[in-house]
Design an enzyme around this catalytic site. Structure first.
Site, PDB file in Angstrom:
ATOM      1  N   ASP A  40     -60.059  14.632  42.383  1.00  0.00           N
ATOM      2  CA  ASP A  40     -60.798  15.863  42.034  1.00  0.00           C
ATOM      3  C   ASP A  40     -60.618  16.966  43.075  1.00  0.00           C
ATOM      4  O   ASP A  40     -61.493  17.814  43.236  1.00  0.00           O
ATOM      5  CB  ASP A  40     -62.296  15.556  41.864  1.00  0.00           C
ATOM      6  CG  ASP A  40     -62.532  14.647  40.670  1.00  0.00           C
ATOM      7  OD1 ASP A  40     -63.518  13.896  40.693  1.00  0.00           O
ATOM      8  OD2 ASP A  40     -61.712  14.688  39.734  1.00  0.00           O
TER       9      ASP A  40
HETATM   10  N1  LIG Z   1     -55.308  10.781  41.180  1.00  0.00           N
HETATM   11  C1  LIG Z   1     -56.301  11.284  40.401  1.00  0.00           C
HETATM   12  N2  LIG Z   1     -56.677  10.611  39.292  1.00  0.00           N
HETATM   13  C2  LIG Z   1     -57.668  11.113  38.508  1.00  0.00           C
HETATM   14  C3  LIG Z   1     -58.326  12.317  38.848  1.00  0.00           C
HETATM   15  C4  LIG Z   1     -57.876  13.013  40.022  1.00  0.00           C
HETATM   16  O1  LIG Z   1     -58.380  14.116  40.353  1.00  0.00           O
HETATM   17  N3  LIG Z   1     -56.874  12.464  40.776  1.00  0.00           N
HETATM   18  N4  LIG Z   1     -59.392  12.790  38.070  1.00  0.00           N
HETATM   19  C5  LIG Z   1     -60.049  11.717  37.282  1.00  0.00           C
HETATM   20  C6  LIG Z   1     -61.169  12.128  36.373  1.00  0.00           C
HETATM   21  N5  LIG Z   1     -62.435  11.863  37.066  1.00  0.00           N
HETATM   22  C7  LIG Z   1     -63.257  12.934  37.250  1.00  0.00           C
HETATM   23  O2  LIG Z   1     -63.029  14.016  36.688  1.00  0.00           O
HETATM   24  C8  LIG Z   1     -62.752  10.567  37.530  1.00  0.00           C
HETATM   25  C9  LIG Z   1     -62.517   9.484  36.691  1.00  0.00           C
HETATM   26  C10 LIG Z   1     -62.792   8.195  37.135  1.00  0.00           C
HETATM   27  C11 LIG Z   1     -63.301   7.964  38.405  1.00  0.00           C
HETATM   28  C12 LIG Z   1     -63.528   6.562  38.842  1.00  0.00           C
HETATM   29  O3  LIG Z   1     -64.182   6.314  39.841  1.00  0.00           O
HETATM   30  N6  LIG Z   1     -62.946   5.610  38.086  1.00  0.00           N
HETATM   31  C13 LIG Z   1     -62.987   4.182  38.459  1.00  0.00           C
HETATM   32  C14 LIG Z   1     -63.138   3.314  37.228  1.00  0.00           C
HETATM   33  C15 LIG Z   1     -64.352   3.731  36.420  1.00  0.00           C
HETATM   34  C16 LIG Z   1     -64.418   2.911  35.116  1.00  0.00           C
HETATM   35  O4  LIG Z   1     -63.668   1.933  34.975  1.00  0.00           O
HETATM   36  O5  LIG Z   1     -65.260   3.274  34.257  1.00  0.00           O
HETATM   37  C17 LIG Z   1     -61.633   3.826  39.080  1.00  0.00           C
HETATM   38  O6  LIG Z   1     -60.598   4.403  38.639  1.00  0.00           O
HETATM   39  O7  LIG Z   1     -61.629   2.941  39.935  1.00  0.00           O
HETATM   40  C18 LIG Z   1     -63.548   9.049  39.232  1.00  0.00           C
HETATM   41  C19 LIG Z   1     -63.278  10.359  38.803  1.00  0.00           C
HETATM   42  C20 LIG Z   1     -59.000  10.984  36.463  1.00  0.00           C
HETATM   43  N7  LIG Z   1     -58.035  10.446  37.389  1.00  0.00           N
END
Ligand SMILES: Nc1nc2c(c(=O)[nH]1)N[C@@H](CN(C=O)c1ccc(C(=O)N[C@@H](CCC(=O)O)C(=O)O)cc1)CN2
Length: 306
Positions: free
Chosen positions: A249
């Site tokens: 983000d």
């Molecule tokens: N490299 C990046 N990947 C993603 C970004 C980014 O900016 N850089 N934005 C996210 C979208 N997002 C907020 O807008 C977001 C989505 C998911 C997570 C998160 O903590 N996900 C966990 C799993 C959660 C689940 O399984 O329900 C994880 O990936 O470990 C934080 C922010 C999309 N990707």
């Protein structure tokens, strides 16, 4: 992706008809160190090919000697025929001024992939705008870690790929995603895709992954911004469309919007009000990207909006 002629009409890969006049329209995006007469030299070069300038926007970071950015949309008869000579002439002028440039025929319709998790509002907005012709782009595929959007997406003739993701299978899932995406799409849109993409994934699409964050960045980054906003007692919530980088983000912001909230609104109401912002902010950002209106400058963007 070049359009093709189907029974005399220019069409995109998705079979979307390309409006008349588009075939001979192109966009020229220029950047570099600001110097006198750059604009007159570039426009003079275009005029030698009989170009009619439809729109021109420029920005300089300083009154003198800063950085210079220019976006020109123009029409020229028989564009495809004169393109090699035009590119040669632009190379000459750009080299004389040390400028970077790219020339994009508008009929080279960009191919987008949409990635989505459970929430469907952002996906539905993009599908609706695409169907209505708002986006002169192709939707090459939708990829999701949930199965339930498949019927609606495939009913539009768009391939749907369900690829489950767990902490243990994340890398293998990204292998499958990248196999589908590489060489087949020009950019990726995260329409509430709730998985953090690895640096390996992000590096494959530098400043070509657009995410809609359901919060007003830089505040409340992460997976649950509405809950964090409620706990903070904010009076404004927002949505942020940004290019994705390896840092979560934190990529260059493309567009944002806000709406008022107050003590009466719980997290569910924040989510409901925020979803309307997410839809419009993401659609605007995708539309600007498709039209080559966004230039990344450091960790921000210059947006030549219409
Ligand atoms: N490299 C990046 N990947 C993603 C970004 C980014 O900016 N850089 N934005 C996210 C979208 N997002 C907020 O807008 C977001 C989505 C998911 C997570 C998160 O903590 N996900 C966990 C799993 C959660 C689940 O399984 O329900 C994880 O990936 O470990 C934080 C922010 C999309 N990707």
């Amino acid at each position: 992706m070049m359009s093709t002629a189907v029974s005399g009409k220019l069409c995109s890969a998705n079979g979307k008809s390309i409006p008349d006049g588009i075939a001979d329209t192109a966009r020229l995006i220029v950047s570099g160190i600001d110097r006198p007469r750059i604009v007159s030299n570039i426009t003079g070069c275009l005029s030698q090919f009989g170009a009619n300038i439809i729109e021109s926007q420029q920005f300089s970071t300083e009154a003198h000697g800063g950085l210079f950015f220019l976006r020109i949309e123009f029409h020229v008869s028989c564009l495809r025929m004169i393109l090699p000579e035009l590119e040669l002439a632009l190379t000459y002028h750009a080299n004389a001024y040390g400028l970077s440039w790219r020339l994009v025929p508008v009929a080279d319709v960009k191919r987008m992939a949409i990635m989505v998790s459970r929430e469907e509002h952002a996906l539905n907005e993009l599908l609706m705008r695409w169907r209505s012709g708002d986006f002169l782009a192709d939707i090459s595929m939708v990829i999701s870690n949930h199965p339930h959007h498949g019927k609606a997406v495939e009913s539009l003739g768009i391939p749907y790929h369900y690829i489950p993701v767990t902490p243990d299978t994340k890398s293998a899932a990204e292998d499958k995603q990248l196999e589908l995406l590489s060489g087949n799409v020009d950019f990726v849109v995260l329409a509430r895709y709730m998985q953090i993409l690895s640096p390996r994934f992000v590096e494959r699409f530098p400043y070509r992954i657009i995410n809609i964050h359901h919060g007003l960045l830089p505040a409340f980054a992460g997976a649950n911004p509405y809950r964090a906003a409620k706990e903070r007692g904010v009076k404004l919530i927002g949505a942020t469309a940004h290019y994705v980088t390896s840092e979560l983000d934190a990529g260059p912001i493309i567009e944002q919007d806000v709406t008022r909230v107050d003590h009466r609104h719980g997290v569910a109401e924040l989510r409901r009000r925020g979803s309307h912002l997410e839809r419009s902010v993401l659609a605007t950002a995708v539309s600007w990207h498709v039209q080559d209106r966004v230039i990344v400058h450091g960790n921000s963007t210059i947006t030549f909006t219409n």
